[in-house]
Design an enzyme around this catalytic site. Structure first.
Site, PDB file in Angstrom:
ATOM      1  N   ARG A   1     -11.155   0.206  14.518  1.00 33.08           N
ATOM      2  CA  ARG A   1     -10.786   0.930  13.308  1.00 33.08           C
ATOM      3  C   ARG A   1     -11.605   0.400  12.138  1.00 33.08           C
ATOM      4  NH1 ARG A   1      -4.590   1.086  11.000  1.00 33.08           N
ATOM      5  NH2 ARG A   1      -5.113  -1.025  10.362  1.00 33.08           N
TER       6      ARG A   1
ATOM      7  N   LYS B   1       0.843  -1.200   0.000  1.00 32.95           N
ATOM      8  CA  LYS B   1       0.000   0.000   0.000  1.00 32.95           C
ATOM      9  C   LYS B   1       0.879   1.250   0.000  1.00 32.95           C
ATOM     10  CE  LYS B   1      -0.316  -0.172   5.067  1.00 32.95           C
ATOM     11  NZ  LYS B   1      -1.168  -0.580   6.201  1.00 32.95           N
TER      12      LYS B   1
ATOM     13  N   MET C   1      13.082  24.387   3.733  1.00 32.08           N
ATOM     14  CA  MET C   1      12.308  23.668   2.706  1.00 32.08           C
ATOM     15  C   MET C   1      13.213  22.878   1.772  1.00 32.08           C
ATOM     16  SD  MET C   1       9.616  25.049  -0.139  1.00 32.08           S
ATOM     17  CE  MET C   1       8.507  25.842   1.011  1.00 32.08           C
TER      18      MET C   1
ATOM     19  N   TYR D   1      17.112  29.488  10.063  1.00 34.42           N
ATOM     20  CA  TYR D   1      15.917  30.261  10.405  1.00 34.42           C
ATOM     21  C   TYR D   1      15.701  30.311  11.912  1.00 34.42           C
ATOM     22  CZ  TYR D   1      13.946  30.411   5.643  1.00 34.42           C
ATOM     23  OH  TYR D   1      13.700  30.645   4.330  1.00 34.42           O
TER      24      TYR D   1
HETATM   25  C1  LIG Z   1      -0.493  -1.632   6.858  1.00 35.06           C
HETATM   26  C2  LIG Z   1      -1.064  -2.926   7.286  1.00 35.06           C
HETATM   27  C3  LIG Z   1      -0.244  -4.051   7.456  1.00 35.06           C
HETATM   28  C4  LIG Z   1       1.272  -3.980   7.377  1.00 35.06           C
HETATM   29  O1  LIG Z   1       1.748  -3.478   8.604  1.00 35.06           O
HETATM   30  P1  LIG Z   1       3.301  -3.283   8.926  1.00 35.06           P
HETATM   31  O2  LIG Z   1       3.298  -2.832  10.331  1.00 35.06           O
HETATM   32  O3  LIG Z   1       3.801  -2.267   7.970  1.00 35.06           O
HETATM   33  O4  LIG Z   1       3.959  -4.600   8.729  1.00 35.06           O
HETATM   34  C5  LIG Z   1      -0.841  -5.266   7.733  1.00 35.06           C
HETATM   35  N1  LIG Z   1      -2.182  -5.356   7.873  1.00 35.06           N
HETATM   36  C6  LIG Z   1      -3.004  -4.297   7.749  1.00 35.06           C
HETATM   37  C7  LIG Z   1      -4.466  -4.464   7.927  1.00 35.06           C
HETATM   38  C8  LIG Z   1      -2.473  -3.048   7.465  1.00 35.06           C
HETATM   39  O5  LIG Z   1      -3.279  -1.981   7.359  1.00 35.06           O
END
Ligand SMILES: *Cc1c(COP(=O)(O)O)cnc(C)c1O
Length: 350
Positions: free
Chosen positions: A129, A35, A294, A246
């Site tokens: 969640r 992802k 930046m 800065y």
């Molecule tokens: C992002 C995610 C993972 C991977 O988690 P990591 O901590 O990056 O290994 C696995 N399962 C779900 C549901 C996630 O959202």
């Protein structure tokens, strides 16, 4: 002309990390979470490399990510979409052979009447969640009819092995799995993979560990997935009592050789790392001095002596500037440092 900040992505290390995680749980399928463009490192090149190494299951979050990955990988590997279908999307999932992760009654109800594609079911055992909460016998019967290819849940505290929440979530998930006796089950992300032998279930879902993050237990070696470096533009000698950057937030306590490096928060070098991050010239640690701006960052190169000169590249993430150490200095996690690398950072695949 100076060159851009560069992220060199070490596909062979990412593959090695996947194999390392795979070896922790013999008999378990090790998937790869790609992802957010593989946490900023490039979903397509990363997934292609892992596919060649034997990984056959990938997770993304959005339908669009799934479609792009399917186009790049072709049919064969399994691609699961964590956020699952929105109304009217079921036929797109089916057409691209994407597996929909269903997390609530509305999604399940829509799926039940849609052209049959493959689905997985997510249960919420403590994150509050995404996922089904509580499971009546009636719910279970309805969900079984969807013939899920996977049931899954997500751990809230896997990075804290002693946290009793891990065992509690596991017990709740095991109870759920009894209603899906013949369906493969998945509980562990990267940190979950480190909790021990019993935590593999049928499929693990590592993400961050593939890319060089996470805090592995002793005996497990995770290699850097990326080296982030940038070029020194100029070097100058400043006197004790002068200020840097800065806000003039940092006053030099002694005469200091400074280098101005061509990277800043617009590249994803977190401003919260001002005065805290380390940059490396070879194996010499050079502290960031004053505020990260930046496009530019000032570092103390006194110790690097002649090695610090215009055109030399300085490492901000990599073999020496370890991802999780740098993230901790900036008050965050490897996840945020990686996914925050901006488009301006040139990606090079090695
Ligand atoms: C992002 C995610 C993972 C991977 O988690 P990591 O901590 O990056 O290994 C696995 N399962 C779900 C549901 C996630 O959202």
């Amino acid at each position: 002309m100076n060159s851009m900040p560069r992220a060199t992505i070490h596909l062979s290390n990412i593959v090695a990390n996947w194999l390392t995680l795979d070896a922790l749980h013999p008999g378990t399928t090790t998937a790869a979470v790609v992802k957010a463009d593989a946490y900023g490192l490039g979903a397509v090149p990363v997934a292609r490399a892992l596919l060649r190494a034997g990984c056959s299951t990938f997770f993304v979050v959005y339908l669009a990510e799934g479609l792009a990955l399917r186009k790049a990988l072709g049919l064969g590997p399994r691609i699961l979409v964590l956020n699952g279908p929105r109304p009217g999307e079921a036929s797109t999932y089916k057409g691209a052979q994407l597996t929909a992760v269903l997390s609530n009654r509305a999604q399940a109800a829509a799926w039940a009447t849609a052209p049959k594609g493959s689905c997985a079911i997510q249960f919420d055992t403590g994150m509050n969640r995404l996922g089904f909460r509580g499971l009546s016998a009636e719910d279970a019967a309805g969900l079984r009819k969807l013939q899920p290819v996977l049931v899954m849940t997500h751990l809230a505290c896997a990075d804290d092995p002693g946290n009793p929440m891990n065992a509690r979530q596991r017990a709740d998930f095991d109870a759920i799995c009894e209603s899906f006796a013949d369906v493969p089950a998945s509980i562990s992300n990267s940190a979950g993979c480190y909790l021990g032998r019993g935590w593999g279930y049928d499929l693990t879902r590592p993400g961050i560990a593939l890319y060089g993050g996470s805090v592995p237990p002793e005996g497990v070696t995770i290699r850097p997935g990326v080296t982030l470096d940038a070029e020194i533009l100029c070097v100058s000698d400043a006197k004790a009592g002068e200020t840097v950057g800065y806000g003039a937030t940092q006053t030099l306590t002694e005469d200091t050789r400074l280098a101005t490096v061509s990277i800043g928060y617009a590249d994803g070098l977190l401003r919260s790392g001002s005065g805290k991050l380390l940059a490396y010239i070879g194996d010499v640690a050079c502290p960031v001095v004053g505020r990260i701006s930046m496009d530019l960052t000032i570092i103390d190169v006194t110790k690097a002596q002649d090695k610090a000169k215009a055109g030399v590249r300085v490492e901000f993430i990599g073999e020496h500037a370890k991802l999780e150490d740098q993230a901790a200095r900036a008050g965050t996690l490897g996840y945020e440092l990686l996914t925050g690398l901006s488009n301006r950072v040139e990606r090079v695949y090695a």
